[in-house]
Design a protein around this motif. Structure first.
Motif, mmCIF file in Angstrom:
data_model
loop_
_atom_site.group_PDB
_atom_site.id
_atom_site.type_symbol
_atom_site.label_atom_id
_atom_site.label_comp_id
_atom_site.label_asym_id
_atom_site.label_seq_id
_atom_site.Cartn_x
_atom_site.Cartn_y
_atom_site.Cartn_z
ATOM 1 N N ILE A 527 -59.310 41.100 33.762
ATOM 2 C CA ILE A 527 -58.196 41.420 34.663
ATOM 3 C C ILE A 527 -58.724 41.833 36.031
ATOM 4 N N LEU A 528 -59.818 42.598 36.068
ATOM 5 C CA LEU A 528 -60.414 42.964 37.348
ATOM 6 C C LEU A 528 -60.832 41.730 38.136
ATOM 7 N N GLU A 529 -61.439 40.777 37.445
ATOM 8 C CA GLU A 529 -61.853 39.548 38.118
ATOM 9 C C GLU A 529 -60.646 38.751 38.607
ATOM 10 N N ARG A 530 -59.591 38.717 37.817
ATOM 11 C CA ARG A 530 -58.399 37.942 38.201
ATOM 12 C C ARG A 530 -57.673 38.566 39.390
ATOM 13 N N ASP A 531 -57.525 39.887 39.382
ATOM 14 C CA ASP A 531 -56.772 40.531 40.463
ATOM 15 C C ASP A 531 -57.473 40.412 41.806
ATOM 16 N N ASN A 532 -58.794 40.438 41.796
ATOM 17 C CA ASN A 532 -59.575 40.350 43.039
ATOM 18 C C ASN A 532 -59.155 41.434 44.041
ATOM 19 N N ILE A 533 -58.914 42.627 43.527
ATOM 20 C CA ILE A 533 -58.593 43.756 44.409
ATOM 21 C C ILE A 533 -59.861 44.461 44.851
ATOM 22 N N LEU A 534 -60.800 44.645 43.935
ATOM 23 C CA LEU A 534 -62.005 45.417 44.207
ATOM 24 C C LEU A 534 -63.093 44.541 44.797
ATOM 25 N N PRO A 535 -63.867 45.059 45.737
ATOM 26 C CA PRO A 535 -64.990 44.296 46.299
ATOM 27 C C PRO A 535 -66.025 43.960 45.241
ATOM 28 N N THR A 536 -66.672 42.809 45.425
ATOM 29 C CA THR A 536 -67.651 42.342 44.445
ATOM 30 C C THR A 536 -68.842 43.283 44.341
ATOM 31 N N ASP A 537 -69.275 43.853 45.481
ATOM 32 C CA ASP A 537 -70.448 44.718 45.424
ATOM 33 C C ASP A 537 -70.166 45.993 44.632
ATOM 34 N N TRP A 538 -68.907 46.440 44.619
ATOM 35 C CA TRP A 538 -68.571 47.584 43.765
ATOM 36 C C TRP A 538 -68.843 47.253 42.296
ATOM 37 N N LEU A 539 -68.319 46.119 41.866
ATOM 38 C CA LEU A 539 -68.444 45.733 40.461
ATOM 39 C C LEU A 539 -69.895 45.428 40.099
ATOM 40 N N THR A 540 -70.637 44.826 41.026
ATOM 41 C CA THR A 540 -72.040 44.507 40.750
ATOM 42 C C THR A 540 -72.842 45.770 40.480
ATOM 43 N N ALA A 541 -72.612 46.802 41.293
ATOM 44 C CA ALA A 541 -73.334 48.057 41.093
ATOM 45 C C ALA A 541 -72.975 48.689 39.756
ATOM 46 N N VAL A 542 -71.699 48.613 39.364
ATOM 47 C CA VAL A 542 -71.276 49.210 38.099
ATOM 48 C C VAL A 542 -71.866 48.442 36.919
ATOM 49 N N TYR A 543 -71.826 47.110 36.990
ATOM 50 C CA TYR A 543 -72.422 46.308 35.913
ATOM 51 C C TYR A 543 -73.913 46.631 35.750
ATOM 52 N N LYS A 544 -74.608 46.784 36.867
ATOM 53 C CA LYS A 544 -76.044 47.074 36.813
ATOM 54 C C LYS A 544 -76.298 48.428 36.157
ATOM 55 N N ASN A 545 -75.545 49.430 36.556
ATOM 56 C CA ASN A 545 -75.729 50.766 35.986
ATOM 57 C C ASN A 545 -75.430 50.776 34.490
ATOM 58 N N GLN A 546 -74.388 50.094 34.090
ATOM 59 C CA GLN A 546 -74.041 50.063 32.675
ATOM 60 C C GLN A 546 -75.075 49.300 31.853
#
Length: 707
Positions: A527-546
């Motif tokens: 859903i996050l990917e579909r909505d495209n509300i959040l910047p990609t670099d935000w999600l990239t940093a979160v994926y990396k940390n997780q």
């Protein structure tokens, strides 16, 4: 009682001011207070009594005490009403006219500057206890005692004491000391020095230039020194000491003691005892206790302080201090004539009724006139009347006029109700600043999981940009998704919505969403990917940390937090919740991959139980088989009334827990008397250690955080 008593005094003063109002120099508050004391000395209240009695005040001064014994409460209550009606509403004997917003008020300086406090406490306690006890005791005792005692004692004592002491001491001391010292010292020194110096120098120079030099030097030195020293010392000392001591002591003691004692005792005692005891005990106890406890506490506090605004105006050398008419400038648009009417009237009465719909205007007027007591009463009224319709306006008003306690209460109400009782009109009123405070707080009462926080923000953002939307709350999410989809297709937007001009104002709010607990669920991540509300670099940093957190759990033996880290817990804990609609048995788990920690939550028989599931029940994801896993948590329970006010609440506080495989742990035991359904359960969890606890030799590299 205190307020009414002072008001009664002010009433008499107004009567005395009436005759002076026309004079060129109007009396001040000090003159009025002097008039009060003089009039009270000769006042007579006989005419106010219902019974017909002659007035004997002049002849019998003692009757003044009888007058004062009349019921004070009824008298002062009517006096208070009279003051408000006659002096304020009718404006009789006024000495100042206040003009504002096209309205005039005939007031009195003494009331504008008065100070009074009224405290009324009523407590009723009724206790009824009935105790009935019946005891029957029958005792029959027969005692017969027979004792025969024969005692014969013969004592014969004979003592003879003879003491003879003879002491003879003879001491003779003879000391003879002779000291003879003879010293002879002879010193002879002879020194003879003879020095002879003879120098002879002859110089002869002959130069062919007809120069002839002849030098002849002859020196003779003769020194003769003779030293002769002779010393003779002769010392002769003779000491002779002679001591003779002679002591003679003779002591002679003779003692003779003779004692003869003869004692003869004969005792004959005859005792015969016969004991027969017959005891019959019959006890009948009937205890009937009836306790009726009725406690009625009525606390009424009325504080009327002087208006700092008028106290400053009428004191000192201000020109208004001698003016008969004052025009007030009202710079605050929240103040209207009705609010001024209430505020001015509060100076003439003990209590003020503040309607929730009028509290903002009254607070604004009270702040302008610096009436601290009324300001406090407005604050209490706002805190008692919080609802979805008033909380936003009350918060803005409290921030404008500096009521920190009201702001804190509004935030608490919003933290409890934003997610549990979603409301369209409330979302429209919430601004970005207050929404940011709510989303970043770990005290936010989240229902379900963090994805629902993101969904709520998406609906809120849609309402902020489409304030004319009017529909049911169930339709709001579908319309928000359709609106975002239309923007992407019609406008051809490729960049994240928060990078657009419309989305930038919401960026500061969305950055506080705890995305690490959204991307751990596949459906939510899509859903996050579909909505495209959040910047990609935000999600990239979160994926990396997780990803690194998962690797630490698998390969670096990160079994969870073992030390208290409240700061990390407040900033990064997982927020989730559940609504229990009625009494019954419940068992659930929150969705998402939690690093192999499958936590089951059970509510049964008023117990809330955590269980670490490994092998006992099926799980949709991977399960950690480590012998022990550590967990930081906080569990809160709450129930609310129809206006969102907290009815009851319980909290475990910040806790650390260690669970073995399939181990259960009772988190909370509830009292059924405190339970009120629907019951809301909110939890905060930390499953992994903080980044600061990672070992220094870990291969993990630093990763950026969400901006």
């Amino acid at each position: 009682m205190t307020q009414n008593a002072s008001s009664g005094g002010a009433l008499i003063e107004m009567g005395s001011l009436g005759s002076k109002f026309q004079s060129p120099s109007p009396p001040g508050p000090e003159e009025g207070l002097e008039a009060i004391s003089s009039i009270h000395k000769h006042s007579c209240d006989c005419k106010k009594r219902k019974r017909n009695a002659q007035c004997d005040c002049e002849s019998e001064p003692e009757d003044e005490d009888a007058v004062l014994d009349t019921p004070r409460r009824k008298k002062l209550k009517s006096t208070s009403r009279y003051i408000y009606q006659t002096l304020f509403l009718n404006g009789e004997n006024s000495d100042i006219r206040i003009c504002a917003l096209g309205q005039e008020w005939n007031l009195h300086k003494v009331y504008l500057c008065q100070v009074s406090v009224t405290l009324s406490v009523s407590v009723t306690l009724s206790v009824s206890v009935t105790l009935s006890v019946s005891v029957t005791l029958s005792v029959s005792v027969t005692l017969s005692v027979s004792v025969t005692l024969s005692v014969s004692v013969t004592l014969s004592v004979s003592v003879t004491l003879s003491v003879s002491v003879t002491l003879s001491v003879s001491v003779t001391l003879s000391v003879s000391v002779t000291l003879s010292v003879s010293v002879t010292l002879s010193v002879s020194v002879t020194l003879s020095v003879s020095v002879t110096l003879s120098v002879s120098v002859t110089l002869s120079v002959s130069v062919t230039l007809s120069v002839s030099v002849t030098l002849s030097v002859s020196v003779t030195l003769s020194v003769s020194v003779t030293l002769s020293v002779s010393v003779t010392l002769s010392v002769s000392v003779t000491l002779s000491v002679s001591v003779t001591l002679s002591v003679s002591v003779t002591l002679s003691v003779s003692v003779t003691l003779s004692v003869s004692v003869t004692l003869s005792v004969s005792v004959t005692l005859s005792v015969s005892v016969t004991l027969t005891v017959s005891v019959t005990l019959s006890v009948s106890v009937t205890l009937s206790v009836s306790v009726t406890l009725s406690v009625s506490v009525t606390l009424s506090v009325s504080v009327t302080l002087s208006s700092g605004y008028f106290s400053s105006m009428f004191s000192g050398s201000w020109k208004e201090s001698n003016m008969m008419e004052i025009n007030l400038e009202i710079p605050d648009q929240n103040i209207d004539t009705e609010a001024l009417q209430v505020v001015f009237g509060s100076l003439y009465r003990d209590d003020v009724l503040i309607k929730p719909s009028r509290v903002v205007s009254i607070l604004a007027a009270a702040c302008m006139l610096q009436l601290d007591g009324l300001i406090q009463q407005c604050g209490e009224s706002m805190k008692e009347n919080l609802s979805s319709k008033s909380v936003c306006s009350y918060y803005l008003c409290a921030s404008l006029y500096g009521l920190d306690s009201v702001m804190k209460k509004c935030l608490e109400w919003l933290l409890n109700n934003l997610m549990t009782h979603q409301n369209v009109e409330l979302m429209k009123e919430l601004g970005s600043e207050i929404m940011e405070l709510l989303i970043q707080s770990s005290d936010l009462f989240v229902m379900q999981v963090e994805m629902d926080v993101y969904t709520a923000l998406k609906k809120w953002m849609f309402l902020q940009l489409n304030s004319s939307w009017d529909g049911p709350i169930k339709q709001l999410l579908a319309d928000a998704d359709a609106w975002l989809c239309k923007r992407r297709t019609d406008l051809g937007e490729q960049e994240p919505f928060l990078y657009t001009e419309d989305g930038k104002p919401f960026s500061s709010v969305f950055k506080h969403v705890r995305l690490q607990f959204i991307i751990n669920d596949l459906a939510s991540a899509r859903i996050l990917e579909r909505d495209n509300i959040l910047p990609t670099d935000w999600l990239t940093a979160v994926y990396k940390n997780q990803w690194f957190a998962m690797l630490r759990t698998e390969f670096d033996n990160d079994t969870g937090p073992q030390e208290a880290n409240r700061e990390e817990f407040e900033l990064s804990s997982m927020r989730c919740g559940r609504k229990l609609t009625k009494e019954g048995d419940y068992c659930w788990r929150w969705t998402g991959f939690n690093f192999g920690f499958d936590l089951l939550v059970t509510y049964t028989n008023r117990f809330i139980v955590f269980k670490r599931n490994t092998l006992s029940q099926p799980c949709g994801g991977a399960v950690s088989l480590q012998p022990r896993r550590h967990l930081a948590y906080r569990l809160r329970l709450a129930s609310f009334d129809s206006r969102g006010k907290l009815v009851c609440s319980r909290s475990t506080g910040y806790q650390l827990l260690t669970l073995e495989k399939d181990q259960e742990y009772v988190v909370m035991n509830l009292d059924s008397r405190l339970l009120s359904f629907p019951l809301y359960v909110c939890c905060n969890f930390l499953y992994t250690s903080s980044r600061s606890d990672v070992r220094a030799d870990s291969p993990e590299t630093e990763s950026s955080s969400v901006p």
